[in-house]
Motif scaffolding. Structure first.
Motif, short mmCIF file in Angstrom:
data_model
loop_
_atom_site.label_atom_id
_atom_site.label_comp_id
_atom_site.label_asym_id
_atom_site.label_seq_id
_atom_site.Cartn_x
_atom_site.Cartn_y
_atom_site.Cartn_z
N ASP A 1 0.82 -1.21 0.00
CA ASP A 1 0.00 0.00 0.00
C ASP A 1 0.86 1.26 0.00
O ASP A 1 0.63 2.17 -0.80
N HIS B 1 0.48 4.16 -3.09
CA HIS B 1 -0.07 5.53 -3.02
C HIS B 1 0.72 6.47 -3.94
O HIS B 1 0.13 7.22 -4.71
N HIS C 1 -7.85 -3.83 0.54
CA HIS C 1 -8.40 -2.97 -0.52
C HIS C 1 -7.35 -2.86 -1.59
O HIS C 1 -6.22 -3.31 -1.41
N THR D 1 -4.94 -0.35 -3.95
CA THR D 1 -4.36 1.01 -3.87
C THR D 1 -3.77 1.41 -5.21
O THR D 1 -2.98 0.66 -5.79
N TYR E 1 1.10 9.39 2.01
CA TYR E 1 2.22 9.18 2.92
C TYR E 1 3.48 9.96 2.58
O TYR E 1 4.44 9.93 3.32
N HIS F 1 -6.94 4.75 -2.43
CA HIS F 1 -7.50 3.41 -2.57
C HIS F 1 -8.59 3.44 -3.63
O HIS F 1 -9.12 4.50 -3.94
ZN LIG Z 1 -3.44 3.04 1.94
#
Ligand SMILES: [Zn+2]
Length: 468
Positions: A267, A271, A311, A313, A404, A431
């Motif tokens: 993940d 992003h 999920h 991403t 992030y 996501h």
């Molecule tokens: Zn995430």
């Protein structure tokens, strides 16, 4: 008549054993979660393997061959696109909740995780992540808090009394709102945990009863360094899983074990749309699942392995156009994550270290393979040069901001070009709401064959473990 009786007896015994086997309860459960891992992440990593980039001779992700496979929905109670808190809660407790809610319902009432229920039934419990232990996915298995109440989440990790907790760090070691609250690692010690730092720390203390294993870097507030740039011998997901298996298997006073394994940084790398880093993280996750699979081969009738994701991403796609070229070997030429390369460029930009295009190009080439190993045409170079003039010479453009990280525009453009040349596309910095993959093998795996929603996973675990 005698022959008939004999045949009936054989049939009866066969039916008895089939029934006994189908009612059997797994003794060892591995619940593996690739954070942000879509079908496309799995496919990209598989194509990387298939095109000659085998890891230790492996030609396929281990879980692709698991006999039970399906696709599951991930939506949250209040959003089609979920977050790791709501999705982790669904995967741990079997209840849909709102975004940013961890182990609590939309009304903030506590929910019960299967990990706690199995602990109460006498199973040893392990929670393992390449991210922070007090972040959403691991926390959903032991805590009941809003996501931003990180210090309290960390404390609830110690309160869980789970046998083996391993991750990069605890991101909130102090309670800034209430300084009378203890330093979090002291709190774990008070609760009977032995705190180990890194592989060496673990090896010297591994006979302790309850373990908290984190990275050696005491200043670390984030996930483990990405695989693509991690120094050899440092703490990684595989080490934590191997240590967890050894530790939990030795707990002979327990009925068996339940282990949650999270590949957290699939993940984190997705992003900012960094495919080489994401593939390396997916490989580490696959290698960790492979350790579970090796265990399963020794205990095939007693082990269940589940592999899924919370999920998707990034909206990752395999190809952007039908004539897209694929060059999976280019993944190997990227030497650091987009995030680290951005930090490097930011520093060099601020100190004036990069004052010519040639110098800039050389650093980009060393870390991405562009020009050196990957052909770049005149038009592509002109675009990167224009970005260099705007952001480094004229200092006029803003950074690319994702969940992030902040990316330097020139690094963002160079990595986007590399992603395109590898052969992947992205549609989101966040996501997305699509299906995620599900795989299972082992004892009672068939019970998971018809699932299509994330909450059904813990509910099926409850069914096979006879938990009400
Ligand atoms: Zn995430």
């Amino acid at each position: 008549m005698k022959q008939f009786a004999k045949k009936s007896l054989v049939l009866f015994i066969a039916l008895f054993f089939t029934a006994a086997l189908s009612a059997k309860t797994p003794k060892y459960i591995f619940y593996c979660i690739g954070d942000g891992m879509s079908f496309a992440h799995v496919m990209a990593t598989q194509l990387f393997y298939e095109n000659g980039n085998y890891e230790d001779g492996n030609e396929s992700l281990v879980f692709l061959d698991f006999p039970v496979r399906s696709a599951i929905r991930t939506y949250a109670n209040n959003s089609l696109i979920t977050c790791s808190a709501a999705a982790g809660t669904a995967l741990a407790t079997g209840h849909k909740t709102n975004l940013a809610h961890i182990g609590i319902g939309p009304d903030k009432q506590p929910l019960t995780s299967v990990a706690k229920q199995l602990r109460d039934k006498g199973y040893a419990i392990g929670i393992i992540t390449s991210g922070q232990l007090d972040d959403a996915t691991p926390a959903a298995f032991y805590a009941g808090q809003m996501r931003n109440d990180t210090y309290q989440i960390g404390k609830e990790g110690a309160d869980s009394q789970f046998d083996f907790l391993a991750g990069s760090t605890l991101m909130k070691p102090f309670n800034r709102r209430d300084p009378s609250q203890p330093y979090i690692y002291d709190y774990y010690r008070q609760k009977g945990y032995t705190v180990c730092r890194g592989p060496e720390g673990y090896n010297s203390k591994k006979n302790a009863d309850k373990i908290l294993l984190v990275d050696t870097d005491t200043t670390l507030k984030k996930w483990l360094p990405y695989v693509i740039e991690r120094e050899p011998g440092k703490l990684g997901l595989e080490f934590m899983v191997q240590a967890g298996i050894e530790k939990l298997y030795k707990k002979k006073n327990k009925k068996g074990f339940f282990m949650m394994i999270e590949g957290a940084s699939i993940d984190h790398a997705s992003h900012p749309r960094d495919i080489a880093t994401a593939i390396k993280e997916t490989i580490e996750f696959d290698r960790s699942v492979r350790l579970a699979y090796e265990f399963y081969k020794k205990h095939p009738d007693e082990t269940l392995i589940i592999v899924t994701a919370d999920h998707e991403t990034g909206g990752l796609t395999i190809g952007e156009t039908t004539t897209h070229p694929f060059n999976w070997e280019y993944v190997n030429y990227q030497k650091m994550s987009k995030e680290s390369l951005s930090k490097l460029f930011q520093k060099m930009r601020e100190t004036g270290e990069i004052d010519t295009w040639e110098k800039t190009k050389k650093i980009l080439a060393e870390n991405t393979g562009l020009w050196d190993k990957i052909p770049v045409n005149a038009g592509e170079e002109a675009q990167l040069m224009q970005c260099y003039y705007e952001t480094i010479v004229k200092k006029s453009s803003k950074q690319e901001i994702t969940l992030y990280a902040k990316s330097e525009p020139l690094v963002a453009d160079a990595i986007a070009l590399l992603n395109k040349k590898i052969g992947v596309g992205w549609t989101s910095f966040s996501h997305t709401g699509g299906f995620v993959p599900f795989y299972a093998i082992g004892c009672q795996a068939r019970q998971f064959g018809a699932l299509n929603d994330n909450i059904e996973i813990p509910n099926t675990i409850r069914k096979i473990m006879k938990i009400k």
